[in-house]
Motif scaffolding. Structure first.
Motif, PDB file in Angstrom:
ATOM      1  N   UNK A  14       0.850  -1.186   0.000  1.00 41.93           N
ATOM      2  CA  UNK A  14       0.000   0.000   0.000  1.00 41.93           C
ATOM      3  C   UNK A  14       0.885   1.234   0.000  1.00 41.93           C
ATOM      4  N   UNK A  15       0.330   2.387  -0.376  1.00 47.64           N
ATOM      5  CA  UNK A  15       1.071   3.649  -0.413  1.00 47.64           C
ATOM      6  C   UNK A  15       0.598   4.578   0.672  1.00 47.64           C
ATOM      7  N   UNK A  16       1.583   5.367   1.188  1.00 47.93           N
ATOM      8  CA  UNK A  16       1.248   6.405   2.165  1.00 47.93           C
ATOM      9  C   UNK A  16       0.536   7.523   1.425  1.00 47.93           C
ATOM     10  N   UNK A  17      -0.581   7.963   1.948  1.00 49.81           N
ATOM     11  CA  UNK A  17      -1.361   9.018   1.293  1.00 49.81           C
ATOM     12  C   UNK A  17      -0.699  10.381   1.382  1.00 49.81           C
ATOM     13  N   UNK A  18       0.310  10.513   2.271  1.00 49.42           N
ATOM     14  CA  UNK A  18       0.962  11.818   2.454  1.00 49.42           C
ATOM     15  C   UNK A  18       2.241  11.954   1.652  1.00 49.42           C
ATOM     16  N   UNK A  19       3.149  10.952   1.784  1.00 49.57           N
ATOM     17  CA  UNK A  19       4.447  11.085   1.104  1.00 49.57           C
ATOM     18  C   UNK A  19       4.586  10.162  -0.089  1.00 49.57           C
ATOM     19  N   UNK A  20       3.648   9.197  -0.245  1.00 44.53           N
ATOM     20  CA  UNK A  20       3.685   8.309  -1.409  1.00 44.53           C
ATOM     21  C   UNK A  20       4.602   7.134  -1.256  1.00 44.53           C
ATOM     22  N   UNK A  21       5.196   6.934  -0.073  1.00 42.09           N
ATOM     23  CA  UNK A  21       6.112   5.825   0.121  1.00 42.09           C
ATOM     24  C   UNK A  21       5.342   4.510   0.130  1.00 42.09           C
ATOM     25  N   UNK A  22       5.939   3.460  -0.434  1.00 38.98           N
ATOM     26  CA  UNK A  22       5.311   2.150  -0.453  1.00 38.98           C
ATOM     27  C   UNK A  22       5.535   1.440   0.875  1.00 38.98           C
ATOM     28  N   UNK A  23       4.416   0.845   1.421  1.00 37.83           N
ATOM     29  CA  UNK A  23       4.454   0.185   2.722  1.00 37.83           C
ATOM     30  C   UNK A  23       3.805  -1.187   2.621  1.00 37.83           C
ATOM     31  N   UNK A  24       4.132  -2.033   3.580  1.00 44.75           N
ATOM     32  CA  UNK A  24       3.454  -3.346   3.609  1.00 44.75           C
ATOM     33  C   UNK A  24       1.997  -3.148   4.027  1.00 44.75           C
ATOM     34  N   UNK A  25       1.141  -4.120   3.644  1.00 40.65           N
ATOM     35  CA  UNK A  25      -0.296  -3.937   3.846  1.00 40.65           C
ATOM     36  C   UNK A  25      -0.707  -3.965   5.315  1.00 40.65           C
ATOM     37  N   UNK A  26       0.199  -4.395   6.195  1.00 35.39           N
ATOM     38  CA  UNK A  26      -0.158  -4.423   7.613  1.00 35.39           C
ATOM     39  C   UNK A  26       0.412  -3.242   8.383  1.00 35.39           C
ATOM     40  N   UNK A  27       1.002  -2.236   7.664  1.00 30.60           N
ATOM     41  CA  UNK A  27       1.590  -1.081   8.341  1.00 30.60           C
ATOM     42  C   UNK A  27       0.510  -0.189   8.916  1.00 30.60           C
ATOM     43  N   UNK A  28       0.718   0.288  10.123  1.00 29.10           N
ATOM     44  CA  UNK A  28      -0.222   1.186  10.776  1.00 29.10           C
ATOM     45  C   UNK A  28       0.195   2.648  10.604  1.00 29.10           C
ATOM     46  N   UNK A  29       1.495   2.881  10.532  1.00 28.49           N
ATOM     47  CA  UNK A  29       2.039   4.236  10.354  1.00 28.49           C
ATOM     48  C   UNK A  29       3.115   4.200   9.272  1.00 28.49           C
ATOM     49  N   UNK A  30       3.265   5.322   8.603  1.00 35.92           N
ATOM     50  CA  UNK A  30       4.299   5.431   7.547  1.00 35.92           C
ATOM     51  C   UNK A  30       5.683   5.513   8.209  1.00 35.92           C
ATOM     52  N   UNK A  31       6.589   4.626   7.786  1.00 41.47           N
ATOM     53  CA  UNK A  31       7.933   4.615   8.377  1.00 41.47           C
ATOM     54  C   UNK A  31       8.802   5.761   7.877  1.00 41.47           C
ATOM     55  N   UNK A  32       8.334   6.524   6.877  1.00 41.25           N
ATOM     56  CA  UNK A  32       9.113   7.639   6.318  1.00 41.25           C
ATOM     57  C   UNK A  32       8.675   8.976   6.896  1.00 41.25           C
ATOM     58  N   UNK A  33       7.325   9.197   6.935  1.00 44.27           N
ATOM     59  CA  UNK A  33       6.853  10.510   7.393  1.00 44.27           C
ATOM     60  C   UNK A  33       6.034  10.442   8.681  1.00 44.27           C
TER      61      UNK A  33
END
Length: 703
Positions: free
Chosen positions: A8-27
């Motif tokens: 899945x993608x972070x809606x704020x910074x666009x970073x790609x994340x695993x589907x079970x991520x709760x928070x973006x590890x970049x922003x």
């Protein structure tokens, strides 16, 4: 497919994340996960059906699987590329390009270029990390600086690659006149810069580092091993015949330069005897060549001088006084002596040394005033020292030039900036620091130069500079001229009187001309011997001419009678009183030997012998015009022969006298420094002024 997780993608910074991520590890943005939509049977992520093959067609099945994965990777890459921002795309392309440049540099052996390419990659990566806030710094714009710097480094990268030899011409080794002296290089591409029996200069292109090293070895095998010197990019050596080889290698351009100079043949060296060479020790060798020997410097090559003799000569130069600001290396020595002469001695190789001495440099301030014209000839003036342009003076202005000149004679030339045929000049003799001043006047055909303050040529102790030009003495009073010449050091000044003033248009004592050794065209500061004959010709009244006959008065006969008179017995005339001299008057002898003109015995002598006649050998120590007169003088007389630094006896003084009053014999003029024999009556003595007045009877000029 099973076993693969959705991204899945972070809606704020666009970073790609695993589907079970709760928070973006970049922003740090919280991830809102939408519930999965039902999966239909025909939408399962499974490997599409492929035609079933027989068991013997396993290779075809494997090919289909590889094609599937290739399409999958291509799709993913395309997807990621389209998701990149414009900045991200530029940075990605830059990294790929810089990586290719690094690879190319390594393939061509350009280590420096490869290092630059790696630095470009590093700068680009740093720019991306700053952009994505992985490297957090306050200045967000620094990512642009890093990226731009990476691009700018393309300039030195490209410059490190060798020149394009596509149009380079081949040289024929058979055309090289010194081909038998050196080995033939591998490459035939290059340019012949000089080609003669005495010199070769050749640029050889397309020469690798390996080719260069092999060529150095070949030159050594050819005999170029005498006094050899080698570095990574150069090689110097002589062979047994005295040929000098110089090799230079440019790794970046893959270019080798070959220089060969034949052995110079030196002749017999005759060491000169001049002002500068007398400062130097004479070399042991008698072969060489002198290239300069004048007042400004000396230079010579001396052959047959091995290193040990070179070292000995350096020591001899130091013993001669060349030790000021000394600098010494294995093959060179430079120093000044106490007079500022600059010495340079160097070992040239093949038992040849060079010796040079430059005359001292002096600071010369040259001030030039250009007189302004109202209408015509208002041109600017170029100023040259010899043929070296110093600057341009705008018309009507004053310029000052600060120069460094070695000892010697130079010509200052003033040339019209509009017409180089219109000019003027003056010579200067530099042997000390000088402040020179000149005034120039622009005319249509020439530039007049007036010396306000010029140089004085170097001269010996028995010589002196003329204080004025011949034309500057004209119309002055002869006494002033005589005094000026005497003050300048001249000792043989005489006079020629023209008794030609009738109507009074000319001042009495006015100088007509001054001749020096018969010349009446001398210049100011021209050097003459101090005892050179100088004649001052001046005007006096015609009526004062002593050679003019005097008419005698008629005899008075009124008392005579016609009858003869009876002669009377004559009375013998009394013998004249004897003049006092040093021989017959001990008091006068003592007076003439006094060292103090204020000694009390002077007043006593004047009182005791007042009105009596004395005579003695003396000299004129000073002569000046009396009050406002031009032909009447006050004269100081000393005892004995003239000595400018010492006087004996009283200050004998004659007041308000002219040439005729003094009854001068033995010459036609009197002046300071003249030795005379004086006959005079004793007058008063003034203890305040220390002047002992005499009433002159006669004056005879002594040799």
């Amino acid at each position: 497919m099973k076993g693969y997780r959705e991204m899945i993608k972070c809606s704020k910074c666009g970073a790609e994340l695993s589907d079970d991520a709760k928070f973006c590890s970049y922003c740090g943005n919280k991830i809102e996960v939408a519930p999965p939509s039902p999966i239909k049977a025909d939408e399962e992520d499974i490997i599409p059906d492929v035609p079933q093959q027989e068991s013997g067609n396993g290779a075809a099945q494997k090919s289909d699987i590889l094609k599937y994965w290739a399409d999958k990777i291509k799709g993913k890459a395309s997807e990621k590329w389209h998701k990149l921002s414009t900045y991200g795309k530029i940075a990605t392309i830059a990294i790929i390009a810089f990586a290719l440049l690094c690879l190319i540099a390594f393939l061509f052996g350009k280590t420096a270029a490869a290092v630059i390419a790696i630095l470009q990659i590093v700068l680009t990566v740093v720019a991306i990390l700053i952009k994505r806030q992985i490297i957090k710094i306050p200045q967000n714009w620094l990512h642009l600086v890093a990226l731009i710097l990476a691009v700018v480094l393309l300039v030195p990268y490209v410059s490190l690659f060798g020149a394009d030899y596509g149009d380079a011409e081949k040289f024929a080794w058979s055309d090289i006149l010194l081909a038998d002296v050196i080995p033939k290089p591998k490459s035939h591409l290059g340019e012949i810069l000089a080609n003669s029996d005495e010199c070769l200069s050749l640029d050889v292109y397309k020469t690798s580092t390996r080719d260069y090293k092999k060529y150095v070895d070949a030159c050594a095998e050819k005999g170029f091993t005498v006094e050899s010197e080698q570095s990574e990019s150069s090689y110097y050596a002589y062979n047994a015949d005295g040929y000098k080889l110089s090799l230079y290698y440019d790794e970046n351009d893959s270019e080798m330069n070959i220089n060969v100079d034949s052995a110079k043949k030196y002749g017999t060296l005759v060491w000169p005897d001049s002002t500068i060479t007398r400062l130097l020790p004479v070399p042991k060798s008698t072969t060489g060549e002198i290239t300069q020997d004048d007042e400004k410097g000396f230079a010579a090559y001396v052959s047959d001088t091995p290193m040990e003799e070179f070292d000995a000569y350096v020591v001899a130069c130091a013993d001669k006084g060349f030790t000021v600001d000394a600098t010494k290396s294995e093959k060179s020595y430079s120093a000044k002596n106490s007079d500022g002469y600059q010495l340079s001695v160097s070992y040239q190789g093949n038992s040849v040394i060079s010796i040079s001495v430059n005359a001292p440099e002096y600071t010369v301030s040259l001030e030039i005033e250009c007189v302004e014209n109202l209408i015509f000839s208002k041109y600017d003036v170029d100023v040259y020292i010899d043929d070296s342009l110093q600057g341009t003076i705008n018309h009507g202005t004053t310029e000052t030039y600060d120069l460094k000149l070695t000892k010697g004679v130079y010509k200052i030339k003033f040339v019209s900036a509009d017409d180089n045929e219109v000019m003027g000049s003056v010579d200067i003799d530099i042997h000390q620091n000088e402040l020179l001043k000149y005034k120039i006047s622009c005319m249509s055909t020439q530039i007049d130069v007036e010396t306000i303050k010029g140089t004085i040529a170097e001269h010996g102790d028995d010589e002196a500079p003329m204080p004025q030009a011949a034309s500057d003495f004209k119309y002055k009073n002869y006494v002033d001229v005589q005094q000026e010449l005497t003050d300048a050091g001249f000792t043989n000044v005489s006079f020629n009187i023209l008794y030609d003033i009738v109507l009074g248009w000319t001042e009495e004592g006015e100088v007509d001309n001054v001749s020096v050794d018969g010349r009446s065209d001398f210049e100011k500061n021209e050097i003459f011997k101090k005892d050179v004959p100088i004649v001052i010709t001046y005007h006096m009244k015609a009526e004062d001419d002593p050679s003019k006959p005097v008419e005698s008065e008629p005899a008075d006969t009124s008392s005579e009678t016609s009858t003869a008179s009876v002669p009377e017995e004559s009375t013998p005339a009394p013998e004249p009183a004897q003049n006092l001299t040093a021989e017959n008057c001990p008091d006068l002898a003592a007076l003439l030997k006094l060292s103090d003109p204020a000694d009390p015995s002077v007043a006593s002598f004047a009182s005791q012998y007042f009105g009596q006649t004395i005579e003695f050998d003396g000299c004129i120590t000073f002569l000046s015009t009396h009050e406002n007169y031009t032909t009447r003088f006050d004269v100081l007389i000393g005892a004995g022969d003239y000595d400018a630094n010492h006087q004996v006896g009283p200050y004998f003084h004659l007041t308000n006298v002219n040439f005729n009053d003094m009854n001068v014999t033995g010459g036609d003029s009197v002046y300071t420094g003249l030795n005379v024999h004086v006959v005079a009556e004793v007058g008063n003595y003034d203890s305040d002024s220390e002047l002992f007045e005499l009433d002159i009877i006669s004056m005879q000029i002594r040799d």
